[in-house]
Write a protein that holds these residues in place. Sequence first.
Motif, mmCIF file in Angstrom:
data_model
loop_
_atom_site.group_PDB
_atom_site.id
_atom_site.type_symbol
_atom_site.label_atom_id
_atom_site.label_comp_id
_atom_site.label_asym_id
_atom_site.label_seq_id
_atom_site.Cartn_x
_atom_site.Cartn_y
_atom_site.Cartn_z
ATOM 1 N N ASN A 123 12.065 0.048 7.499
ATOM 2 C CA ASN A 123 11.461 0.134 6.181
ATOM 3 C C ASN A 123 11.319 1.596 5.769
ATOM 4 O O ASN A 123 10.986 2.458 6.592
ATOM 5 N N TYR A 124 11.544 1.863 4.485
ATOM 6 C CA TYR A 124 11.364 3.192 3.909
ATOM 7 C C TYR A 124 10.426 3.031 2.712
ATOM 8 O O TYR A 124 10.702 2.235 1.813
ATOM 9 N N GLU A 125 9.331 3.789 2.720
ATOM 10 C CA GLU A 125 8.234 3.540 1.783
ATOM 11 C C GLU A 125 7.886 4.794 0.999
ATOM 12 O O GLU A 125 8.357 5.882 1.313
ATOM 13 N N ASP A 126 7.032 4.600 -0.016
ATOM 14 C CA ASP A 126 6.645 5.701 -0.912
ATOM 15 C C ASP A 126 7.889 6.376 -1.479
ATOM 16 O O ASP A 126 8.003 7.605 -1.492
ATOM 17 N N LEU A 127 8.786 5.576 -1.962
ATOM 18 C CA LEU A 127 10.079 6.089 -2.398
ATOM 19 C C LEU A 127 10.086 6.480 -3.871
ATOM 20 O O LEU A 127 9.345 5.933 -4.684
ATOM 21 N N ALA A 153 0.813 -1.216 0.000
ATOM 22 C CA ALA A 153 0.000 0.000 0.000
ATOM 23 C C ALA A 153 0.842 1.260 0.000
ATOM 24 O O ALA A 153 0.323 2.359 -0.241
ATOM 25 N N SER A 154 2.131 1.127 0.261
ATOM 26 C CA SER A 154 3.028 2.290 0.252
ATOM 27 C C SER A 154 4.255 1.997 -0.615
ATOM 28 O O SER A 154 5.360 2.414 -0.310
ATOM 29 N N ALA A 155 4.024 1.251 -1.687
ATOM 30 C CA ALA A 155 5.094 0.902 -2.616
ATOM 31 C C ALA A 155 5.547 2.144 -3.398
ATOM 32 O O ALA A 155 4.783 3.090 -3.572
ATOM 33 N N PRO A 156 6.808 2.121 -3.867
ATOM 34 C CA PRO A 156 7.824 1.087 -3.666
ATOM 35 C C PRO A 156 8.531 1.276 -2.331
ATOM 36 O O PRO A 156 8.599 2.374 -1.803
ATOM 37 N N MET A 157 9.051 0.195 -1.804
ATOM 38 C CA MET A 157 9.675 0.243 -0.490
ATOM 39 C C MET A 157 11.031 -0.445 -0.495
ATOM 40 O O MET A 157 11.330 -1.260 -1.364
ATOM 41 N N VAL A 158 11.817 -0.083 0.497
ATOM 42 C CA VAL A 158 13.148 -0.646 0.692
ATOM 43 C C VAL A 158 13.316 -0.917 2.180
ATOM 44 O O VAL A 158 12.886 -0.099 3.014
ATOM 45 N N GLN A 159 13.895 -2.052 2.530
ATOM 46 C CA GLN A 159 14.276 -2.305 3.918
ATOM 47 C C GLN A 159 15.778 -2.112 4.037
ATOM 48 O O GLN A 159 16.552 -2.676 3.256
ATOM 49 N N ILE A 160 16.182 -1.311 4.999
ATOM 50 C CA ILE A 160 17.602 -1.093 5.274
ATOM 51 C C ILE A 160 17.843 -1.463 6.726
ATOM 52 O O ILE A 160 17.333 -0.813 7.632
ATOM 53 N N ASN A 161 18.572 -2.550 6.934
ATOM 54 C CA ASN A 161 18.766 -3.127 8.266
ATOM 55 C C ASN A 161 17.399 -3.393 8.901
ATOM 56 O O ASN A 161 16.626 -4.167 8.391
#
Length: 222
Positions: A165-169, A154-162
Amino acid sequence: MADRHLYPDSPELRARWGNFAWTEANAAKAKEVVARYPEGRQRSAVMPLLDLAQRQVGAETNTQGWLPIPVMEFIAAYLDMPVIRVVEVATFYTMYNLIPVGRFHVQVCGTTPCMLRGSDDLISACKKRGMPTGGVSQDGLWTFTEVECMGNCASAPMVQINDDNYEDLTAERLDAVLDALARGETPKAGTQEPGRHTVEPSGALSNLTAMVSENHDYRGEW
């Protein structure tokens, strides 16, 4: 996809990790974890103990951490279980790193919702920084992995760093997050969309508007 091969065993690896043991603080944590399980079921603690060991390796190497074979052998001995059972768990779950990683493990979701929302641009941004796939960048900061769905569609695209999560990128927003991490800062986790707090619709609500200020019960109206 995440690289799931074991790091080769070697005399050098044994020299570095063959005497792995809990720190005093982690020994107390490990004892507490094992105590959560009924008598005779202590081997069920293998997952949290692998995570704890990976974090200890990370603290010692200033990285996100990984699981050398001697460390897995330590966990097996600690829980009195065959090493192969520990390896089976570590190789199945991608939360465990089987090879050395950088200080920041950048895991970009490439599954369909994120792909449709621009994950290819995020992958390109990582590549422009020289992040190797399944390796460590020359400055020791980055490891890049493309992964499958991590549940933030629902908040794509996302990245996990360690652990975050960081979303709506966008590529620009991801660059801002990575720049902050490289400077030693702690960027805001979660959505990067201005004005959005979690995964509520961007902009004004079009329905269920009474839920904005209170937990409104719609059942009588339906």
